[in-house]
Scaffold this motif. Structure first.
Motif, PDB file in Angstrom:
ATOM      1  N   THR A   5       2.497   4.950   0.664  1.00 48.74           N
ATOM      2  CA  THR A   5       2.466   5.745   1.727  1.00 48.74           C
ATOM      3  C   THR A   5       2.963   7.046   1.314  1.00 48.74           C
ATOM      4  N   THR A  56       3.630   0.347   2.510  1.00 47.83           N
ATOM      5  CA  THR A  56       3.629  -0.598   3.730  1.00 47.83           C
ATOM      6  C   THR A  56       3.421  -1.773   3.158  1.00 47.83           C
ATOM      7  N   GLU A  62       0.776  -1.140  -0.027  1.00 47.66           N
ATOM      8  CA  GLU A  62       0.116   0.089   0.099  1.00 47.66           C
ATOM      9  C   GLU A  62       0.839   1.145   0.263  1.00 47.66           C
ATOM     10  N   VAL A  94       2.285  -5.968   9.659  1.00 45.69           N
ATOM     11  CA  VAL A  94       2.106  -4.897   8.808  1.00 45.69           C
ATOM     12  C   VAL A  94       3.528  -3.949   9.200  1.00 45.69           C
ATOM     13  N   SER A  95       4.336  -3.576   8.045  1.00 49.83           N
ATOM     14  CA  SER A  95       5.437  -3.128   8.262  1.00 49.83           C
ATOM     15  C   SER A  95       5.603  -1.847   7.193  1.00 49.83           C
ATOM     16  N   THR A  96       5.412  -0.637   7.878  1.00 49.51           N
ATOM     17  CA  THR A  96       5.258   0.601   7.198  1.00 49.51           C
ATOM     18  C   THR A  96       6.777   1.004   6.567  1.00 49.51           C
ATOM     19  N   ASP A  97       6.597   1.501   5.247  1.00 48.26           N
ATOM     20  CA  ASP A  97       7.622   1.980   4.233  1.00 48.26           C
ATOM     21  C   ASP A  97       8.614   0.761   4.208  1.00 48.26           C
ATOM     22  N   THR A 133       2.313  -5.910   3.901  1.00 45.93           N
ATOM     23  CA  THR A 133       1.368  -6.718   4.881  1.00 45.93           C
ATOM     24  C   THR A 133       1.831  -8.046   4.707  1.00 45.93           C
ATOM     25  N   TYR A 164       7.422   4.989  -1.421  1.00 41.75           N
ATOM     26  CA  TYR A 164       7.394   4.014  -0.569  1.00 41.75           C
ATOM     27  C   TYR A 164       5.959   3.337  -0.150  1.00 41.75           C
TER      28      TYR A 164
END
Length: 100
Positions: free
Chosen positions: A40, A56, A38, A63-66, A58, A54
């Motif tokens: 960001t 995210t 997704e 869930v790991s952002t960037d 899953t 960047y």
């Protein structure tokens, strides 16, 4: 090679199809499960590659952002430095493991 988060394969392609730039493996766009990414709003512009996007990532319940990034429209001069066009190729870091 595979990019894996929490046991879930995010991307998979033969090593020969990947591009290694500054220590990061970039996967071709068609090898990435985009349903697990997704966009960001994190801003970043590389001085020689251009504007970065960047994502995210899953993987299962993680869930790991960037944790993934790409250059949708790299500077044309960067193709000479890299040796080929790497537009929309996706690299991973943080919690995502890239393995053989």
């Amino acid at each position: 090679m595979k990019a894996v988060l929490n046991g879930v394969t995010i991307a998979e392609a033969p090593e020969g199809d990947l591009i290694k730039i500054e220590g990061n493996w970039y996967f071709p766009p068609q090898s990435v499960n985009v349903a697990l990414l997704e966009k960001t709003a994190t801003p970043y512009t590389c001085s020689w590659k251009g504007d970065c996007q960047y994502f995210t990532v899953t993987g299962g319940t993680t869930v790991s952002t960037d944790a993934a990034f790409s250059y949708p429209a790299p500077y044309p001069a960067s193709f000479d430095r890299v040796g080929q066009d790497f537009s929309d190729y996706v690299a991973f870091w943080k919690d995502v493991r890239v393995t053989d």
